[in-house]
Scaffold this motif. Structure first.
Motif, PDB file in Angstrom:
ATOM      1  N   VAL A  88       0.857  -1.186   0.000  1.00 56.52           N
ATOM      2  CA  VAL A  88       0.000   0.000   0.000  1.00 56.52           C
ATOM      3  C   VAL A  88       0.894   1.237   0.000  1.00 56.52           C
ATOM      4  O   VAL A  88       2.066   1.159   0.359  1.00 56.52           O
ATOM      5  N   PRO A  89       0.377   2.391  -0.423  1.00 57.99           N
ATOM      6  CA  PRO A  89       1.191   3.610  -0.426  1.00 57.99           C
ATOM      7  C   PRO A  89       1.794   3.890   0.946  1.00 57.99           C
ATOM      8  O   PRO A  89       1.137   3.702   1.975  1.00 57.99           O
ATOM      9  N   THR A  90       3.029   4.343   0.947  1.00 59.05           N
ATOM     10  CA  THR A  90       3.787   4.500   2.192  1.00 59.05           C
ATOM     11  C   THR A  90       3.061   5.343   3.226  1.00 59.05           C
ATOM     12  O   THR A  90       3.021   4.991   4.410  1.00 59.05           O
ATOM     13  N   GLN A  91       2.494   6.462   2.816  1.00 62.62           N
ATOM     14  CA  GLN A  91       1.882   7.370   3.787  1.00 62.62           C
ATOM     15  C   GLN A  91       0.563   6.822   4.339  1.00 62.62           C
ATOM     16  O   GLN A  91      -0.006   7.398   5.263  1.00 62.62           O
ATOM     17  N   SER A  92       0.088   5.698   3.806  1.00 59.31           N
ATOM     18  CA  SER A  92      -1.131   5.066   4.309  1.00 59.31           C
ATOM     19  C   SER A  92      -0.852   3.830   5.161  1.00 59.31           C
ATOM     20  O   SER A  92      -1.774   3.256   5.747  1.00 59.31           O
ATOM     21  N   ILE A  93       0.396   3.407   5.230  1.00 53.63           N
ATOM     22  CA  ILE A  93       0.716   2.145   5.898  1.00 53.63           C
ATOM     23  C   ILE A  93       0.367   2.183   7.375  1.00 53.63           C
ATOM     24  O   ILE A  93      -0.196   1.221   7.924  1.00 53.63           O
ATOM     25  N   ARG A  94       0.659   3.274   8.049  1.00 56.93           N
ATOM     26  CA  ARG A  94       0.364   3.352   9.484  1.00 56.93           C
ATOM     27  C   ARG A  94      -1.137   3.208   9.733  1.00 56.93           C
ATOM     28  O   ARG A  94      -1.563   2.490  10.643  1.00 56.93           O
ATOM     29  N   GLU A  95      -1.939   3.884   8.927  1.00 59.43           N
ATOM     30  CA  GLU A  95      -3.390   3.794   9.093  1.00 59.43           C
ATOM     31  C   GLU A  95      -3.886   2.370   8.873  1.00 59.43           C
ATOM     32  O   GLU A  95      -4.710   1.847   9.633  1.00 59.43           O
ATOM     33  N   VAL A  96      -3.360   1.716   7.841  1.00 57.73           N
ATOM     34  CA  VAL A  96      -3.800   0.354   7.531  1.00 57.73           C
ATOM     35  C   VAL A  96      -3.371  -0.619   8.621  1.00 57.73           C
ATOM     36  O   VAL A  96      -4.178  -1.403   9.136  1.00 57.73           O
ATOM     37  N   LEU A  97      -2.104  -0.584   9.005  1.00 62.92           N
ATOM     38  CA  LEU A  97      -1.597  -1.564   9.962  1.00 62.92           C
ATOM     39  C   LEU A  97      -2.122  -1.338  11.376  1.00 62.92           C
ATOM     40  O   LEU A  97      -2.120  -2.263  12.191  1.00 62.92           O
ATOM     41  N   SER A  98      -2.590  -0.127  11.673  1.00 67.86           N
ATOM     42  CA  SER A  98      -3.171   0.125  12.993  1.00 67.86           C
ATOM     43  C   SER A  98      -4.466  -0.660  13.192  1.00 67.86           C
ATOM     44  O   SER A  98      -4.945  -0.809  14.321  1.00 67.86           O
ATOM     45  N   GLN A  99      -5.026  -1.186  12.100  1.00 70.82           N
ATOM     46  CA  GLN A  99      -6.252  -1.973  12.183  1.00 70.82           C
ATOM     47  C   GLN A  99      -5.984  -3.457  12.439  1.00 70.82           C
ATOM     48  O   GLN A  99      -6.920  -4.224  12.648  1.00 70.82           O
ATOM     49  N   VAL A 100      -4.712  -3.855  12.400  1.00 69.60           N
ATOM     50  CA  VAL A 100      -4.372  -5.263  12.623  1.00 69.60           C
ATOM     51  C   VAL A 100      -4.554  -5.588  14.102  1.00 69.60           C
ATOM     52  O   VAL A 100      -3.939  -4.967  14.969  1.00 69.60           O
ATOM     53  N   SER A 101      -5.391  -6.575  14.398  1.00 70.03           N
ATOM     54  CA  SER A 101      -5.796  -6.824  15.783  1.00 70.03           C
ATOM     55  C   SER A 101      -5.064  -7.979  16.459  1.00 70.03           C
ATOM     56  O   SER A 101      -5.121  -8.103  17.680  1.00 70.03           O
ATOM     57  N   SER A 102      -4.367  -8.814  15.699  1.00 67.37           N
ATOM     58  CA  SER A 102      -3.743 -10.005  16.285  1.00 67.37           C
ATOM     59  C   SER A 102      -2.254 -10.037  15.973  1.00 67.37           C
ATOM     60  O   SER A 102      -1.797  -9.439  14.996  1.00 67.37           O
ATOM     61  N   PRO A 103      -1.466 -10.750  16.786  1.00 63.14           N
ATOM     62  CA  PRO A 103      -0.038 -10.914  16.482  1.00 63.14           C
ATOM     63  C   PRO A 103       0.146 -11.607  15.137  1.00 63.14           C
ATOM     64  O   PRO A 103      -0.691 -12.402  14.713  1.00 63.14           O
ATOM     65  N   ILE A 104       1.246 -11.286  14.478  1.00 60.49           N
ATOM     66  CA  ILE A 104       1.590 -11.929  13.211  1.00 60.49           C
ATOM     67  C   ILE A 104       2.788 -12.850  13.462  1.00 60.49           C
ATOM     68  O   ILE A 104       3.822 -12.411  13.954  1.00 60.49           O
ATOM     69  N   LYS A 105       2.624 -14.103  13.141  1.00 62.62           N
ATOM     70  CA  LYS A 105       3.664 -15.094  13.416  1.00 62.62           C
ATOM     71  C   LYS A 105       4.262 -15.673  12.143  1.00 62.62           C
ATOM     72  O   LYS A 105       4.915 -16.718  12.172  1.00 62.62           O
ATOM     73  N   VAL A 106       4.035 -14.995  11.027  1.00 60.46           N
ATOM     74  CA  VAL A 106       4.560 -15.434   9.727  1.00 60.46           C
ATOM     75  C   VAL A 106       5.370 -14.282   9.128  1.00 60.46           C
ATOM     76  O   VAL A 106       5.256 -13.137   9.570  1.00 60.46           O
ATOM     77  N   PRO A 107       6.198 -14.556   8.127  1.00 60.79           N
ATOM     78  CA  PRO A 107       6.974 -13.474   7.505  1.00 60.79           C
ATOM     79  C   PRO A 107       6.080 -12.389   6.918  1.00 60.79           C
ATOM     80  O   PRO A 107       5.076 -12.671   6.279  1.00 60.79           O
ATOM     81  N   ILE A 108       6.489 -11.139   7.147  1.00 57.75           N
ATOM     82  CA  ILE A 108       5.766  -9.996   6.610  1.00 57.75           C
ATOM     83  C   ILE A 108       6.755  -9.173   5.790  1.00 57.75           C
ATOM     84  O   ILE A 108       7.786  -8.733   6.289  1.00 57.75           O
ATOM     85  N   ILE A 109       6.456  -9.012   4.507  1.00 54.20           N
ATOM     86  CA  ILE A 109       7.380  -8.406   3.549  1.00 54.20           C
ATOM     87  C   ILE A 109       6.820  -7.068   3.074  1.00 54.20           C
ATOM     88  O   ILE A 109       5.723  -7.011   2.511  1.00 54.20           O
ATOM     89  N   SER A 110       7.560  -6.003   3.289  1.00 55.12           N
ATOM     90  CA  SER A 110       7.159  -4.711   2.739  1.00 55.12           C
ATOM     91  C   SER A 110       7.602  -4.620   1.286  1.00 55.12           C
ATOM     92  O   SER A 110       8.779  -4.794   0.976  1.00 55.12           O
ATOM     93  N   ALA A 111       6.656  -4.346   0.408  1.00 52.80           N
ATOM     94  CA  ALA A 111       6.970  -4.098  -0.999  1.00 52.80           C
ATOM     95  C   ALA A 111       6.660  -2.651  -1.373  1.00 52.80           C
ATOM     96  O   ALA A 111       6.663  -2.294  -2.554  1.00 52.80           O
ATOM     97  N   SER A 112       6.382  -1.828  -0.372  1.00 52.00           N
ATOM     98  CA  SER A 112       6.130  -0.404  -0.592  1.00 52.00           C
ATOM     99  C   SER A 112       7.452   0.354  -0.538  1.00 52.00           C
ATOM    100  O   SER A 112       8.441  -0.141   0.007  1.00 52.00           O
TER     101      SER A 112
END
Length: 332
Positions: A81-105
């Motif tokens: 997602v566009p860089t300046q929107s990433i904080r807004e989007v990821l702030s909605q994530v409610s659970s821990p992430i236990k798998v690889p997460i790759i930024s392509a932005s």
């Protein structure tokens, strides 16, 4: 690493292209996006009619509007997602992430001057060794139709080698490095230099000027990488020089096209409207201006791009400023 499903957060041209490129390596690829029209076209017509209308998508690509459902379903997660929107989007994530997460932005957050991997660690409960960055010379359209592409995947080497095996395809090759900062800086700053080279071409200044801007722009990229703690030599690879050359010269580059339009006399607003999609360099140069003020580092190309976009400096005057700088020894 058992990976059956891939989740791509972001249904623009880049997210869709990555979903398509990797679709043969997974049983299911989930794309999350905000635009229901886009998701409907993916699900019903196997096309992203808004961003990649010419590409017929694989049958195992599914559009999903529930972010947490999409993330919880993935064995690997890609953020596109566009860089300046990433904080807004990821702030909605409610659970821990236990798998690889790759930024392509690609970009730097203006308010905080943080890189995307740092934003991810701010907002998501995830082991830092699972956070990666993917960057390099890769136009979305060419990736989507399967033209040969090579990029860099940065992060933990051990896990990165596993991801390399999982994600590599016949036409999409990943090289790995541990220098995530250098890779992210390359992906961000090259967009600003591409605006400058585009403006130069729009003014008709020739190949010599373009080559000079690319070369000195690469030097600016290494200086920013040093400030953040990245390795300058990383910028001589795919995520630096490779991506810079592509974005500064390729006809599919939004940043280059925006610069060309400025060089031809269009206003910033007119040029952005003509491009029709997000031009990441417009925001990144704001961040670079703050970095410049904070550290006193010299970034002359980025400085004049900032002044053209935000202070009304004409591209012609920008050229005079760059060519009129005090002569000095060439440094690297």
């Amino acid at each position: 690493m058992n990976c059956q499903r891939l989740t791509v957060v972001g249904a623009g041209s880049w997210g869709t292209a990555l979903a398509q490129a990797f679709s043969g390596n997974f049983n299911e690829v989930i794309i999350w996006g905000r635009d229901k029209t886009v998701l409907n076209s993916i699900n019903k017509e196997r096309k992203n009619k808004k961003y990649l209308p010419e590409v017929l998508l694989s049958k195992n690509i599914i559009g999903e509007e529930n972010l947490n459902k999409a993330i919880s379903s993935g064995d690997i997660i890609i953020i596109a997602v566009p860089t300046q929107s990433i904080r807004e989007v990821l702030s909605q994530v409610s659970s821990p992430i236990k798998v690889p997460i790759i930024s392509a932005s690609k970009g730097i957050e203006i308010k905080t001057l943080k890189l995307i991997s740092q934003i991810i660690l701010d907002l998501v409960d995830v082991n830092p060794e699972l956070v990666f960055s993917l960057s390099g010379p890769s136009f979305a359209k060419e990736v989507a139709v399967g033209l040969p592409t090579a990029v860099t995947l940065a992060g933990n080497i051990g896990i990165g080698e596993q991801l390399q095996e999982i994600l590599n395809t016949e036409n999409f090759r990943l090289y790995i490095t541990e220098d995530i900062i250098g890779v992210e800086i390359g992906g961000a700053v090259k967009n600003v230099i591409a605006i400058a080279t585009g403006a130069s071409d729009g003014l008709g200044l020739g190949n010599n000027a373009r080559a000079s801007l690319i070369t000195r722009g690469l030097f600016e990229m290494t200086k920013v990488a040093k400030i953040f703690g990245g390795k300058p030599e990383t910028l001589y690879g795919l995520a630096g020089l490779g991506d810079l050359v592509l974005t500064a010269t390729g006809e599919l580059s939004r940043n280059r096209r925006f610069g060309i339009l400025l060089g031809k006399g269009l206003s910033v607003e007119e040029a952005l409207k003509d491009v029709g999609q997000i031009v990441e360099g417009v925001k990144t140069v704001e961040a670079l201006k703050k970095i410049q003020e904070k550290t006193d580092v010299e970034l002359p190309i980025s400085e004049v791009v900032y002044r053209v976009i935000y202070k009304g400096l004409s591209p012609q005057e920008a050229v005079k400023i760059l060519m009129g700088r005090q002569p000095k020894r060439e440094t690297y």
